[in-house]
Design an enzyme around this catalytic site. Structure first.
Site, PDB file in Angstrom:
ATOM      1  CG  ASP A  95      -2.181   2.534   6.447  1.00  0.00           C
ATOM      2  OD1 ASP A  95      -2.764   3.504   6.964  1.00  0.00           O
ATOM      3  OD2 ASP A  95      -2.275   2.283   5.227  1.00  0.00           O
ATOM      4  CG  ASP A 111      -1.886   1.123   1.276  1.00  0.00           C
ATOM      5  OD1 ASP A 111      -2.419   1.480   0.219  1.00  0.00           O
ATOM      6  OD2 ASP A 111      -2.097   1.677   2.372  1.00  0.00           O
ATOM      7  CG  ASP A 155      -1.451   7.754   1.102  1.00  0.00           C
ATOM      8  OD1 ASP A 155      -0.545   7.784   0.250  1.00  0.00           O
ATOM      9  OD2 ASP A 155      -2.466   8.470   1.042  1.00  0.00           O
TER      10      ASP A 155
END
Length: 215
Positions: free
Chosen positions: A177, A7, A9
């Site tokens: 996250d 991922d 961000d």
């Protein structure tokens, strides 16, 4: 063949690119302060995993109708160079290199647009990108999305990409996250929660997934 999906961000990067891009446009006089406030609100909902991402993305696409794709690419290159490049997490670089040395195919898989994702991937040496895409006709955005890459949509894109490239998702790894990425985290063989939000941390603990802190 295996892949390692990352991922973007708060995983590969230590910065929220949506907020960074918003501030970049605001400083250039291209966004009103009221829009900055909206993005702050949406960001808070996203972190709680309660944001209607499809609705927000569709709205943002409409706002781009008629804009030049070439200008978007040029602006994203400037934005990445000046505001994002310094924020690649050192631990992410280590993880990318670890998987590269194992012979895994490295993939950036993000809900952001390809215009934000491609410079980031290039800066880290990641060849493959799965990201949301905007429909373009005659060099300009139509105001409609052509592909989404978040939630279950990310799984759909990952499965198609894996089938096209001979990748076994069951032998692959995904680092994220966000609880919003739960569908793909559940789909791969190895899920790693990086800097997890509250809901993902709880889920990871229940599932016995690895958790890592990258900064």
């Amino acid at each position: 063949m295996r892949a390692a999906f990352f991922d973007m961000d708060n995983t590969l990067l230590t910065v929220d690119t949506g907020m960074s891009w918003t501030k970049f446009l605001h400083r250039r006089g291209e966004l009103p302060t009221s829009m900055v406030a909206k993005v702050i609100y949406w960001s808070a909902l996203y972190k709680l995993a309660v944001l209607d991402m499809e609705g927000v993305f569709t709205k943002l696409c409409k706002d781009l109708a008629g804009d030049s794709e070439a200008e978007m690419i040029a602006k994203c290159d400037i934005w990445y160079r000046d505001h994002v490049a310094p924020f690649v997490a050192p631990a992410a670089r280590v993880a990318v290199e670890h998987h590269r040395q194992r012979g895994d195919v490295i993939v950036l898989a993000t809900g952001s647009t390809v215009y934000a994702a491609r410079p980031v991937a290039g800066g880290v040496g990641i060849e493959h990108v799965l990201a949301s895409q905007l429909e373009v006709q005659g060099g300009a955005f139509t105001g409609r999305p052509s592909a989404l890459c978040f939630g279950h949509h990310k799984v759909t894109l990952a499965e198609k990409w894996a089938a096209d490239n001979g990748i076994d998702l069951g032998a692959s790894t995904f680092y994220s996250d966000s609880f919003n990425d739960l569908p793909l985290l559940e789909r791969v063989g190895t899920a790693v929660a990086v800097n997890p939000d509250t809901r993902l941390r709880r889920h990871a603990q229940r599932r016995g997934w690895a958790m890592q802190r990258w900064s």
